[in-house]
Scaffold this motif. Structure first.
Motif, PDB file in Angstrom:
ATOM      1  N   ASP A 145       1.262  -1.005   0.252  1.00  0.00           N
ATOM      2  CA  ASP A 145       0.126  -0.143  -0.191  1.00  0.00           C
ATOM      3  C   ASP A 145       1.605   0.965  -0.063  1.00  0.00           C
ATOM      4  O   ASP A 145       0.656   2.388  -0.466  1.00  0.00           O
ATOM      5  CB  ASP A 145      -1.207   0.002   1.314  1.00  0.00           C
ATOM      6  CG  ASP A 145      -1.652  -0.954   1.442  1.00  0.00           C
ATOM      7  OD1 ASP A 145      -2.315  -1.306   0.265  1.00  0.00           O
ATOM      8  OD2 ASP A 145      -2.751  -1.087   2.366  1.00  0.00           O
ATOM      9  N   LYS A 152      -0.683   8.591  -5.703  1.00  0.00           N
ATOM     10  CA  LYS A 152      -1.361   9.519  -5.010  1.00  0.00           C
ATOM     11  C   LYS A 152      -0.637  10.265  -4.740  1.00  0.00           C
ATOM     12  O   LYS A 152      -1.321  11.474  -5.083  1.00  0.00           O
ATOM     13  CB  LYS A 152      -2.022   8.260  -4.425  1.00  0.00           C
ATOM     14  CG  LYS A 152      -3.831   8.892  -3.788  1.00  0.00           C
ATOM     15  CD  LYS A 152      -4.110   8.755  -2.288  1.00  0.00           C
ATOM     16  CE  LYS A 152      -4.919  10.076  -2.460  1.00  0.00           C
ATOM     17  NZ  LYS A 152      -5.823   9.192  -1.138  1.00  0.00           N
ATOM     18  N   PRO A 159      -7.786   9.290  -5.679  1.00  0.00           N
ATOM     19  CA  PRO A 159      -8.822   7.867  -4.235  1.00  0.00           C
ATOM     20  C   PRO A 159      -9.422   7.236  -4.757  1.00  0.00           C
ATOM     21  O   PRO A 159      -9.196   5.907  -4.437  1.00  0.00           O
ATOM     22  CB  PRO A 159      -8.600   9.410  -3.487  1.00  0.00           C
ATOM     23  CG  PRO A 159      -8.775  10.418  -4.515  1.00  0.00           C
ATOM     24  CD  PRO A 159      -7.876  10.580  -5.649  1.00  0.00           C
ATOM     25  N   GLU A 160     -10.015   7.360  -5.682  1.00  0.00           N
ATOM     26  CA  GLU A 160     -10.561   5.974  -6.497  1.00  0.00           C
ATOM     27  C   GLU A 160     -10.387   5.016  -6.522  1.00  0.00           C
ATOM     28  O   GLU A 160     -10.097   3.766  -7.192  1.00  0.00           O
ATOM     29  CB  GLU A 160     -12.023   6.997  -7.069  1.00  0.00           C
ATOM     30  CG  GLU A 160     -11.945   7.369  -8.266  1.00  0.00           C
ATOM     31  CD  GLU A 160     -11.295   8.979  -8.111  1.00  0.00           C
ATOM     32  OE1 GLU A 160     -11.181   9.315  -9.697  1.00  0.00           O
ATOM     33  OE2 GLU A 160     -10.880   9.147  -7.260  1.00  0.00           O
ATOM     34  N   GLU A 161      -9.440   5.404  -7.499  1.00  0.00           N
ATOM     35  CA  GLU A 161      -8.219   4.462  -8.088  1.00  0.00           C
ATOM     36  C   GLU A 161      -7.792   3.541  -7.122  1.00  0.00           C
ATOM     37  O   GLU A 161      -7.578   2.630  -7.088  1.00  0.00           O
ATOM     38  CB  GLU A 161      -7.877   5.364  -9.323  1.00  0.00           C
ATOM     39  CG  GLU A 161      -8.270   5.353 -10.467  1.00  0.00           C
ATOM     40  CD  GLU A 161      -7.353   6.575 -11.484  1.00  0.00           C
ATOM     41  OE1 GLU A 161      -8.373   7.092 -12.506  1.00  0.00           O
ATOM     42  OE2 GLU A 161      -6.588   6.629 -11.157  1.00  0.00           O
ATOM     43  N   VAL A 162      -7.536   4.670  -6.302  1.00  0.00           N
ATOM     44  CA  VAL A 162      -6.449   3.892  -5.126  1.00  0.00           C
ATOM     45  C   VAL A 162      -7.715   2.736  -4.111  1.00  0.00           C
ATOM     46  O   VAL A 162      -6.988   1.628  -3.978  1.00  0.00           O
ATOM     47  CB  VAL A 162      -5.830   4.888  -4.368  1.00  0.00           C
ATOM     48  CG1 VAL A 162      -5.003   4.091  -2.951  1.00  0.00           C
ATOM     49  CG2 VAL A 162      -5.272   5.856  -5.129  1.00  0.00           C
ATOM     50  N   ALA A 163      -8.614   3.256  -4.220  1.00  0.00           N
ATOM     51  CA  ALA A 163      -9.708   2.424  -2.706  1.00  0.00           C
ATOM     52  C   ALA A 163      -9.800   1.375  -3.664  1.00  0.00           C
ATOM     53  O   ALA A 163     -10.040  -0.273  -3.582  1.00  0.00           O
ATOM     54  CB  ALA A 163     -10.757   3.508  -3.259  1.00  0.00           C
ATOM     55  N   SER A 164     -10.435   1.154  -5.416  1.00  0.00           N
ATOM     56  CA  SER A 164     -10.083  -0.066  -5.870  1.00  0.00           C
ATOM     57  C   SER A 164      -9.017  -0.842  -6.072  1.00  0.00           C
ATOM     58  O   SER A 164      -9.184  -2.242  -5.941  1.00  0.00           O
ATOM     59  CB  SER A 164     -10.310   0.310  -7.436  1.00  0.00           C
ATOM     60  OG  SER A 164     -11.451  -0.503  -8.702  1.00  0.00           O
ATOM     61  N   GLN A 166      -6.478  -1.095  -3.897  1.00  0.00           N
ATOM     62  CA  GLN A 166      -6.476  -1.970  -3.067  1.00  0.00           C
ATOM     63  C   GLN A 166      -7.039  -2.965  -2.963  1.00  0.00           C
ATOM     64  O   GLN A 166      -6.301  -3.857  -1.777  1.00  0.00           O
ATOM     65  CB  GLN A 166      -5.878  -1.297  -2.030  1.00  0.00           C
ATOM     66  CG  GLN A 166      -5.474  -0.112  -1.994  1.00  0.00           C
ATOM     67  CD  GLN A 166      -5.306   1.081  -0.226  1.00  0.00           C
ATOM     68  OE1 GLN A 166      -6.679   1.137  -0.460  1.00  0.00           O
ATOM     69  NE2 GLN A 166      -4.772   1.470   0.111  1.00  0.00           N
ATOM     70  N   GLN A 167      -7.954  -3.527  -3.411  1.00  0.00           N
ATOM     71  CA  GLN A 167      -8.461  -4.838  -3.296  1.00  0.00           C
ATOM     72  C   GLN A 167      -8.661  -6.297  -3.574  1.00  0.00           C
ATOM     73  O   GLN A 167      -9.113  -6.678  -3.152  1.00  0.00           O
ATOM     74  CB  GLN A 167     -10.056  -3.803  -3.210  1.00  0.00           C
ATOM     75  CG  GLN A 167     -10.851  -3.670  -2.997  1.00  0.00           C
ATOM     76  CD  GLN A 167     -12.127  -3.100  -3.436  1.00  0.00           C
ATOM     77  OE1 GLN A 167     -12.834  -2.838  -4.149  1.00  0.00           O
ATOM     78  NE2 GLN A 167     -13.099  -1.759  -3.201  1.00  0.00           N
ATOM     79  N   ARG A 173      -1.592  -5.926  -9.112  1.00  0.00           N
ATOM     80  CA  ARG A 173      -2.047  -4.482  -8.717  1.00  0.00           C
ATOM     81  C   ARG A 173      -1.316  -3.808 -10.081  1.00  0.00           C
ATOM     82  O   ARG A 173      -1.551  -3.442 -10.784  1.00  0.00           O
ATOM     83  CB  ARG A 173      -1.435  -3.710  -7.674  1.00  0.00           C
ATOM     84  CG  ARG A 173      -2.563  -4.196  -5.918  1.00  0.00           C
ATOM     85  CD  ARG A 173      -1.802  -3.659  -5.057  1.00  0.00           C
ATOM     86  NE  ARG A 173      -2.686  -4.314  -4.075  1.00  0.00           N
ATOM     87  CZ  ARG A 173      -2.400  -3.559  -2.852  1.00  0.00           C
ATOM     88  NH1 ARG A 173      -0.725  -3.475  -2.511  1.00  0.00           N
ATOM     89  NH2 ARG A 173      -3.337  -4.268  -1.861  1.00  0.00           N
TER      90      ARG A 173
END
Length: 430
Positions: A145, A152, A159-164, A166-167, A173
């Motif tokens: 991470d 980022k 931010p939304e790409e990072v959150a996706s 990280q899943q 990745r």
């Protein structure tokens, strides 16, 4: 970081160099000094009364030492060759992966239009993120991470790409980012109505990048088997121990010197081979990954954002002038060994004896040329004053000599960004 050295410095100067070599690592290793101290103890004790009484009959025949030395040398050379072959293979795959990323963006821009500019930028951004994450994983072993957070912070990922991202599993990745890039590229082709061949070219480049990434990871995951490395380590330890004892039993003053350098070379070869086996680190022989990534990110950004030099393409195309006569009959051939592009052009050229060359097409100059002979073909160079404005470097322009002979002019580097090349003309002016 790869060290760029000068092979013309001389053998003695090179041999006395310690910086950017494996010698400091060897000299700081405990095993090297352990065997050297053992050798000195035997050497100093040899010849004394106590030594002769205790170990006088324990003389080691050098013929026995030769057996283990020959075996160790063969296995160590084989190991070093395998590591170097692996090193060159990883280099070729890494550079090819970067080149495929350039090809991907090149094709994407070839079919780009104003309405798909956002798609192009997003696809290139994902490609850059994929490359950065891949090399981060190669150097550290995992894409954690922290690496995503750094992208980022650099505003490469939102931010939304990072959150996706990280899943997903850390090992996947980089591949996920590459898939995102190819999906957006396909959308860009759909928006611009690009032909099916464009889709195929983009997918070929993306799949080739994926294949290189996987092959690099697989190669790093399969080093020389530990069993081989274990046996080789045993042979080296036994060889150094036998050297330390047998050379210590010698009365020659050169015995410590010979043992010192012989063990230095043996251990140094093992140290160098181990560094070559994994070139994604901080050793002297490791790839300049940071430099490659900087060039990659810069070039991908320029390919995505460059502007055409003409305001109106239609008017610019219509104003194009005909190419010089005979241009289509010329064939580029490899550089001549007699020409060094790093040298100044005037110093390389001289007036041709007994020849009156005709003026350069579309110019009022009569350039001075000098022939270069190679395999019976006529080669000529062009003086600086005879090039037309805007002519690219390495372009060949045919001309006719007096008597019906054919030749060609070489355009120097100053008229273009590419390296010069000697050219051969297949025809003259008619």
């Amino acid at each position: 970081m790869t060290y760029r050295y000068d092979a013309k410095r001389g053998r003695l100067v090179t041999a006395l160099t310690l910086a950017n070599t494996v010698m400091p690592s060897v000299l700081m290793s405990a095993e090297f000094w352990l065997f050297f101290v053992l050798h000195l103890l035997v050497y100093c004790a040899n010849g004394t009364h106590a030594w002769e009484e205790t170990f006088g009959s324990w003389r080691l025949d050098w013929e026995f030492v030769k057996v283990i030395t020959a075996m160790t040398t063969f296995f160590e050379v084989f190991y070093a060759n395998q590591c170097y072959t692996r090193y060159m293979s990883l280099y070729a795959m890494t550079r090819s992966m970067l080149n495929e990323s350039y090809a991907f963006v090149f094709v994407l821009r070839a079919y780009d239009a104003e309405k798909s500019r956002g798609h192009t930028r997003m696809s290139v951004r994902y490609m850059v993120a994929s490359m950065l994450l891949n090399f981060y994983g190669l150097k550290t072993g995992a894409i954690d991470d922290m690496a995503i957070g750094e992208l980022k912070r650099l505003e490469i990922l939102r931010p939304e790409e990072v959150a996706s991202l990280q899943q997903h599993h850390p090992k996947h990745r980089s591949m996920i980012m590459l898939s995102w890039s190819s999906v957006i590229a396909r959308k860009a082709c759909e928006v611009t109505g690009a032909p099916t061949a464009a889709h195929a070219s983009l997918m070929r480049a993306a799949l080739q990048i994926r294949a290189y990434k996987q092959e690099i990871t697989d190669t790093l995951s399969l080093p020389v088997p530990f069993q081989y490395f274990h046996l080789l380590s045993i042979m080296i330890i036994m060889n150094l121990a036998l050297w330390a004892y047998s050379m210590g039993c010698s009365s020659s003053l050169f015995a410590p010197v010979v043992f010192f350098f012989a063990s230095l070379i043996f251990i140094g070869m093992m140290e160098l081979s181990s560094e070559l086996a994994d070139p994604f680190g901080v050793d002297e022989v490791d790839f300049p990954v940071e430099e490659w990534l900087q060039d990659c990110v810069q070039l991908l950004g320029e390919l995505a954002e460059y502007q055409m030099p003409h305001d109106g393409l239609a008017s610019a195309v219509s104003s194009e002038q005909p190419l010089p006569r005979g241009f289509h009959k010329s064939v580029v051939v490899p550089k001549s060994s007699q020409y060094d592009s790093r040298s100044s052009l005037p110093s390389l050229l001289a007036k041709r004896q007994g020849s009156s060359p005709k003026a350069f097409p579309h110019s009022g100059h009569a350039p001075t040329v000098s022939p270069l002979s190679s395999r019976g073909a006529a080669y000529h160079h062009l003086e600086a004053g005879g090039a037309p404005a805007g002519a690219p470097a390495g372009q060949q322009i045919a001309f006719a000599e007096e008597g019906g002979g054919a030749g060609a002019y070489l355009l120097p580097r100053r008229w273009g960004s590419h390296s010069s090349a000697t050219v051969e003309a297949r025809g003259g002016l008619r």
